[in-house]
Write a protein that holds these residues in place. Structure first.
Motif, PDB file in Angstrom:
ATOM      1  N   LEU A  88       3.715  -6.807  14.621  1.00 23.64           N
ATOM      2  CA  LEU A  88       2.770  -5.687  14.909  1.00 23.64           C
ATOM      3  C   LEU A  88       3.446  -4.794  15.760  1.00 23.64           C
ATOM      4  O   LEU A  88       3.249  -3.420  15.859  1.00 23.64           O
ATOM      5  N   ALA A  89       4.366  -5.653  16.693  1.00 21.90           N
ATOM      6  CA  ALA A  89       5.098  -4.459  17.752  1.00 21.90           C
ATOM      7  C   ALA A  89       6.146  -3.730  17.063  1.00 21.90           C
ATOM      8  O   ALA A  89       6.616  -2.649  17.726  1.00 21.90           O
ATOM      9  N   SER A  90       6.720  -4.139  16.170  1.00 16.84           N
ATOM     10  CA  SER A  90       7.720  -3.400  15.238  1.00 16.84           C
ATOM     11  C   SER A  90       7.262  -2.235  14.619  1.00 16.84           C
ATOM     12  O   SER A  90       6.190  -2.447  13.654  1.00 16.84           O
ATOM     13  N   VAL A  91       7.613  -1.035  15.052  1.00 16.43           N
ATOM     14  CA  VAL A  91       7.129   0.223  14.486  1.00 16.43           C
ATOM     15  C   VAL A  91       6.860   0.254  12.977  1.00 16.43           C
ATOM     16  O   VAL A  91       5.707   0.552  12.560  1.00 16.43           O
ATOM     17  N   PRO A  92       7.945   0.144  12.237  1.00 16.83           N
ATOM     18  CA  PRO A  92       7.437   0.110  10.848  1.00 16.83           C
ATOM     19  C   PRO A  92       6.418  -0.627  10.250  1.00 16.83           C
ATOM     20  O   PRO A  92       5.643  -0.260   9.286  1.00 16.83           O
ATOM     21  N   VAL A  93       6.364  -1.928  10.706  1.00  9.79           N
ATOM     22  CA  VAL A  93       5.139  -2.777  10.243  1.00  9.79           C
ATOM     23  C   VAL A  93       3.870  -2.332  10.733  1.00  9.79           C
ATOM     24  O   VAL A  93       2.930  -2.161  10.009  1.00  9.79           O
ATOM     25  N   ASP A  94       3.630  -1.991  12.085  1.00  9.42           N
ATOM     26  CA  ASP A  94       2.489  -1.343  12.415  1.00  9.42           C
ATOM     27  C   ASP A  94       2.122  -0.037  12.041  1.00  9.42           C
ATOM     28  O   ASP A  94       0.714   0.002  11.637  1.00  9.42           O
ATOM     29  N   ILE A  95       2.841   0.812  11.618  1.00  9.07           N
ATOM     30  CA  ILE A  95       2.447   2.010  10.841  1.00  9.07           C
ATOM     31  C   ILE A  95       1.695   1.579   9.538  1.00  9.07           C
ATOM     32  O   ILE A  95       0.925   2.091   9.063  1.00  9.07           O
ATOM     33  N   HIS A  96       2.448   0.520   8.830  1.00 10.78           N
ATOM     34  CA  HIS A  96       2.014  -0.106   7.708  1.00 10.78           C
ATOM     35  C   HIS A  96       0.482  -0.593   7.715  1.00 10.78           C
ATOM     36  O   HIS A  96      -0.389  -0.514   6.923  1.00 10.78           O
ATOM     37  N   VAL A  97       0.486  -1.616   8.787  1.00 14.23           N
ATOM     38  CA  VAL A  97      -0.810  -2.438   8.811  1.00 14.23           C
ATOM     39  C   VAL A  97      -1.841  -1.709   9.946  1.00 14.23           C
ATOM     40  O   VAL A  97      -2.837  -2.256   9.832  1.00 14.23           O
ATOM     41  N   ASN A  98      -1.596  -0.803  10.455  1.00 15.43           N
ATOM     42  CA  ASN A  98      -2.414   0.067  11.383  1.00 15.43           C
ATOM     43  C   ASN A  98      -3.755   0.106  10.727  1.00 15.43           C
ATOM     44  O   ASN A  98      -3.964   0.627   9.726  1.00 15.43           O
ATOM     45  N   ASN A  99      -4.844  -0.213  11.669  1.00 13.69           N
ATOM     46  CA  ASN A  99      -6.159  -0.105  10.927  1.00 13.69           C
ATOM     47  C   ASN A  99      -6.455  -0.992   9.738  1.00 13.69           C
ATOM     48  O   ASN A  99      -7.272  -0.618   8.952  1.00 13.69           O
ATOM     49  N   THR A 100      -5.783  -2.147   9.573  1.00 12.55           N
ATOM     50  CA  THR A 100      -6.318  -2.940   8.494  1.00 12.55           C
ATOM     51  C   THR A 100      -6.814  -4.201   9.077  1.00 12.55           C
ATOM     52  O   THR A 100      -6.578  -4.424  10.554  1.00 12.55           O
ATOM     53  N   TYR A 101      -7.186  -5.030   8.159  1.00 18.40           N
ATOM     54  CA  TYR A 101      -7.827  -6.473   8.778  1.00 18.40           C
ATOM     55  C   TYR A 101      -6.720  -7.315   9.224  1.00 18.40           C
ATOM     56  O   TYR A 101      -6.717  -8.367   9.866  1.00 18.40           O
ATOM     57  N   PHE A 102      -5.126  -6.814   8.953  1.00 15.49           N
ATOM     58  CA  PHE A 102      -4.251  -7.689   9.549  1.00 15.49           C
ATOM     59  C   PHE A 102      -4.424  -7.806  11.241  1.00 15.49           C
ATOM     60  O   PHE A 102      -4.164  -8.699  11.933  1.00 15.49           O
ATOM     61  N   VAL A 103      -4.802  -6.501  11.775  1.00 12.14           N
ATOM     62  CA  VAL A 103      -4.933  -6.484  13.069  1.00 12.14           C
ATOM     63  C   VAL A 103      -6.004  -7.423  13.777  1.00 12.14           C
ATOM     64  O   VAL A 103      -5.996  -7.843  14.581  1.00 12.14           O
TER      65      VAL A 103
ATOM     66  N   MET B  15      -2.852  -6.409   1.965  1.00 12.29           N
ATOM     67  CA  MET B  15      -3.477  -5.948   0.590  1.00 12.29           C
ATOM     68  C   MET B  15      -3.846  -4.559   0.819  1.00 12.29           C
ATOM     69  O   MET B  15      -4.116  -3.669   0.117  1.00 12.29           O
ATOM     70  N   GLY B  16      -4.285  -4.259   2.327  1.00 11.01           N
ATOM     71  CA  GLY B  16      -4.645  -2.909   2.507  1.00 11.01           C
ATOM     72  C   GLY B  16      -5.967  -2.675   2.846  1.00 11.01           C
ATOM     73  O   GLY B  16      -6.710  -1.706   2.849  1.00 11.01           O
ATOM     74  N   MET B  17      -6.900  -3.782   2.976  1.00 10.72           N
ATOM     75  CA  MET B  17      -8.279  -3.564   3.598  1.00 10.72           C
ATOM     76  C   MET B  17      -8.262  -3.252   4.760  1.00 10.72           C
ATOM     77  O   MET B  17      -8.038  -3.583   5.869  1.00 10.72           O
ATOM     78  N   PRO B  18      -8.920  -2.028   4.786  1.00 12.37           N
ATOM     79  CA  PRO B  18      -9.308  -1.259   6.393  1.00 12.37           C
ATOM     80  C   PRO B  18     -10.396  -2.038   7.064  1.00 12.37           C
ATOM     81  O   PRO B  18     -11.031  -2.652   6.614  1.00 12.37           O
ATOM     82  N   ARG B  19     -10.138  -1.941   8.525  1.00 13.03           N
ATOM     83  CA  ARG B  19     -10.993  -2.487   9.244  1.00 13.03           C
ATOM     84  C   ARG B  19     -12.158  -1.555   9.527  1.00 13.03           C
ATOM     85  O   ARG B  19     -12.042  -0.293   9.260  1.00 13.03           O
ATOM     86  N   ARG B  20     -13.227  -1.823  10.230  1.00 12.33           N
ATOM     87  CA  ARG B  20     -14.422  -1.062  11.000  1.00 12.33           C
ATOM     88  C   ARG B  20     -15.237  -0.505   9.657  1.00 12.33           C
ATOM     89  O   ARG B  20     -15.646   0.719   9.659  1.00 12.33           O
ATOM     90  N   VAL B  21     -15.306  -1.343   8.587  1.00 10.40           N
ATOM     91  CA  VAL B  21     -16.025  -0.851   7.442  1.00 10.40           C
ATOM     92  C   VAL B  21     -16.923  -2.022   7.089  1.00 10.40           C
ATOM     93  O   VAL B  21     -16.804  -3.149   6.998  1.00 10.40           O
ATOM     94  N   ALA B  22     -18.251  -1.313   6.395  1.00  3.67           N
ATOM     95  CA  ALA B  22     -19.431  -2.212   6.237  1.00  3.67           C
ATOM     96  C   ALA B  22     -19.253  -2.653   4.651  1.00  3.67           C
ATOM     97  O   ALA B  22     -19.875  -3.606   4.311  1.00  3.67           O
ATOM     98  N   SER B  23     -18.589  -1.861   3.852  1.00  3.87           N
ATOM     99  CA  SER B  23     -18.292  -1.962   2.390  1.00  3.87           C
ATOM    100  C   SER B  23     -16.888  -2.022   2.215  1.00  3.87           C
ATOM    101  O   SER B  23     -16.056  -1.438   2.938  1.00  3.87           O
ATOM    102  N   TYR B  24     -16.504  -2.473   1.050  1.00  2.00           N
ATOM    103  CA  TYR B  24     -14.865  -2.650   0.847  1.00  2.00           C
ATOM    104  C   TYR B  24     -14.669  -2.802  -0.813  1.00  2.00           C
ATOM    105  O   TYR B  24     -15.636  -3.086  -1.462  1.00  2.00           O
ATOM    106  N   ASP B  25     -13.612  -2.518  -1.477  1.00  5.66           N
ATOM    107  CA  ASP B  25     -13.229  -2.630  -2.598  1.00  5.66           C
ATOM    108  C   ASP B  25     -13.294  -4.005  -3.191  1.00  5.66           C
ATOM    109  O   ASP B  25     -12.892  -5.002  -2.426  1.00  5.66           O
ATOM    110  N   PRO B  26     -13.831  -4.363  -4.339  1.00  4.09           N
ATOM    111  CA  PRO B  26     -14.186  -5.791  -4.829  1.00  4.09           C
ATOM    112  C   PRO B  26     -13.059  -6.692  -5.039  1.00  4.09           C
ATOM    113  O   PRO B  26     -12.943  -7.755  -4.982  1.00  4.09           O
ATOM    114  N   GLU B  27     -11.551  -5.942  -5.062  1.00  7.23           N
ATOM    115  CA  GLU B  27     -10.421  -6.729  -5.100  1.00  7.23           C
ATOM    116  C   GLU B  27     -10.287  -7.510  -3.804  1.00  7.23           C
ATOM    117  O   GLU B  27      -9.528  -8.429  -3.890  1.00  7.23           O
ATOM    118  N   PHE B  28     -10.996  -7.210  -2.659  1.00  4.38           N
ATOM    119  CA  PHE B  28     -10.665  -8.025  -1.522  1.00  4.38           C
ATOM    120  C   PHE B  28     -11.934  -9.210  -1.190  1.00  4.38           C
ATOM    121  O   PHE B  28     -11.919  -9.744  -0.241  1.00  4.38           O
TER     122      PHE B  28
END
Ligand code: HEM
Ligand SMILES: [Cu+2]
Length: 551
Positions: free
Chosen positions: A379-394, A455-468
């Motif tokens: 996460l500390a490396s900028v390119p990765v962070d920009i990619h996973v920022n605000n996802t469940y990875f964090v 895979m791209g699931m955003p955080r802070r959400v009550a609902s999500y795409d069924p693929e997750f």
């Protein structure tokens, strides 16, 4: 003068003691041991409350649709869960450990300012209840997350003055004031009140890490508290500090917030490093490897922690040259941290391990922490962070730190010092059950958040795409197991406190001044103040540790 060697101390007879009457714990006591237990028990109450909020969130996330609670309630739940876990549980429980242990470990009779200590504690139930009330406030609950960024947090469409966000901000400011009072007290105590002979390099690692953490509180909390008060003015009294249409800057708030809130991670993890450093030597029967390096690296972490906050703002329009600087400073922290990990591994290496519950939690916490460290460097490396920022990875990463390492470390400490604090032994069988449920629950809950985040699931959400859905079902099952794991824990603590066997003064045959007084220790801790003559981790040596201990 009597020289007390480990052998002589082991064979000593200690007087039988017991805890003060239970009413003392509901009074304005100034005994650091009573205050320590008050903090710890209060914090566990908020741990359960915030845990119930987490269970409702995981219940909501078990299906892709928002069917259990509506979105407003979900937002309020994650706001309150995060806030109460940090301000109501982690900081207070660690303040409790510091209060209880520091005077005993440094051979003092109490903290430097006992009444200030009690005032700081009694603010905890006050702001804790305010947080919960802000959930029910007219005009709607606080729901802009524990970071509470403007402009979202300064909207007040209902026009009610005492709305949820208002109460929430007052509670944050009170929590800041309480922690500043605690920090002043703890730092003064450590600097001024170590017993004769306890030079800096004879001071236990836990005491060092507590001091390091409290120094961060002293420089960081004023920024957070100021940010919260300014936000309160923007929200309710018409100022425009953070309103760009009036010349203010919302990014300024982010600087206030993260200047404290990144170092806050070290306020939480440093004392846990201290607990690991106390627990591993005892249950491996070996001196702490590289003691001096371990304590010095804590101070290096303090210095570095002050210059990394912008890594939370890589995606906030920060110019690239600045991103580079903060990326490197962030990565540098893994050096002193990695040194500690090596020291613990070297401490247990080839030791005679005794796998009591406390040791199991320390080992589990170490494994989880190493894993969290790896995703942290990603996460500390900028390119990765920009990619996973605000996802469940964090979310997965920080829960690995916060649950996997910090909560594990706290449990390890609770089991290790429970006999000292209460004078009773806990039930080892229930403790082991608690450990295995916690380990299983943590893995199942927080590991799946990494792939689903990538895979791209955003955080802070009550609902999500069924693929997750698949990963979320796993995480929710893990969450419920974690919730259940606290049942054997609470049963064990309450049951053995009431009914447990009487604990000896030193059940683990540990070295350290707190084990050289009866369990529980008497009012002023030491009959006669000790004089320290050796380093704190002389396991396997039979040199004297202290002179003049006891009567
Ligand atoms: C059974 C245990 C736990 C579960 C199931 C759980 C679950 C969750 C969930 C679902 C969220 C919302 C994430 C989002 O929507 O972005 C969240 C956020 C958060 N949790 Fe936990 N949590 C647990 C334990 C803890 C503990 C012990 C702490 C702290 C000591 C903690 C601190 C936080 C914080 C600070 C946030 C909000 C931070 C943010 O999103 O930036 N959690 N948690
Ligand atoms: Cu950070």
């Amino acid at each position: 003068m009597t020289q007390a060697s480990p052998e002589a101390l082991r064979d000593r007879e200690y007087p039988l003691t017991s805890l003060p009457n239970w009413r003392t714990f509901f009074s304005f006591s100034t005994d650091h041991k009573v205050i320590g237990i008050q903090y710890i028990v209060t914090a566990f109450f908020f741990f359960v409350v915030a845990g119930i909020f987490a269970m409702i969130m995981r219940g909501e996330l078990i299906t892709p649709e928002p069917d259990l609670v509506d979105r407003t309630v979900y937002n309020a739940l994650f706001t309150m869960h995060g806030t109460i876990m940090l301000f109501g549980w982690t900081f207070p429980v660690l303040a409790g450990f510091a209060n209880y242990l520091v005077p005993l470990m440094i051979g003092a009779r109490d903290m430097a300012f006992p009444r200030l200590n009690a005032v700081a504690f009694w603010m905890v139930p006050v702001f804790g209840i305010l947080f919960i009330l802000s959930f029910l406030a007219p005009g709607g609950p606080a729901q802009s997350g524990w970071w509470s960024y403007p402009p979202v947090s300064v909207q007040n469409p209902s026009g009610v003055l005492l709305n949820g966000e208002f109460l929430w901000l007052v509670a944050v400011a009170l929590s800041g004031v309480s922690s500043i009072m605690g920090a002043v007290n703890i730092v003064t105590t450590i600097v001024r009140m170590r017993c004769e002979g306890m030079g800096w390099f004879k001071t236990p690692a836990f005491v060092w890490t507590v001091m390091a953490a409290q120094i961060i509180q002293l420089f960081g909390l004023p920024a957070l508290t100021a940010g919260a008060v300014m936000l309160l003015f923007d929200l309710s009294f018409g100022t425009t500090f953070f309103d760009p249409s009036q010349g203010g800057s919302p990014v300024l708030y982010q600087h206030f917030f993260w200047f404290y809130s990144h170092p806050a991670v070290y306020v939480m993890i440093l004392p846990v490093f201290g607990i690991f450093s106390e627990v591993f030597p005892v249950y491996a029967r070996k001196p702490l490897f590289g003691y001096k390096v371990v304590v010095i690296s804590s101070m290096i972490i303090v210095a570095l922690s002050a210059v990394v906050w912008v890594h939370h703002m890589f995606a906030s329009g920060t110019p690239p040259w600045m991103r580079m600087l903060f990326m490197f400073s962030t990565m540098l922290i893994s050096v002193p941290t990695g040194i500690k990990v090596f020291a613990w591994v070297a401490t247990i290496w080839g030791g005679k391990l005794r796998l009591d519950t406390s040791m199991l939690f320390a080992l589990g916490g170490l494994v989880n922490f190493v894993f969290a460290g790896i995703t942290g460097i990603m996460l500390a490396s900028v390119p990765v962070d920009i990619h996973v920022n605000n996802t469940y990875f964090v979310v997965g990463h920080f829960h690995y730190v916060i649950y996997g390492a910090i909560v594990f470390g706290i449990y390890s400490g609770v089991y290790h010092w429970f006999p000292k604090m209460t004078g009773k032994m806990y039930y080892e069988g229930l403790g082991k059950l608690h450990f295995w449920l916690t380990m299983l629950g943590t893995t199942l809950n927080f590991l799946p958040m990494h792939p689903v985040g990538l895979m791209g699931m955003p955080r802070r959400v009550a609902s999500y795409d069924p693929e997750f859905a698949f990963w979320n079902v796993l995480a929710s099952i893990g969450g419920f197991i974690l919730g259940m794991s606290t049942i054997p824990f609470l049963l064990n603590m309450i049951g053995s406190w009431i009914n447990g066997e009487q604990a000896p003064a030193n059940p683990w045959r540990a070295i350290g001044l707190e084990w050289l007084v009866p369990s529980p220790p008497e009012h002023e801790n030491f009959e006669e103040l000790p004089v320290v003559v050796a380093e704190p981790y002389g396991y396997g040596k039979s040199e004297p540790l202290t002179e003049n201990l006891g009567g």
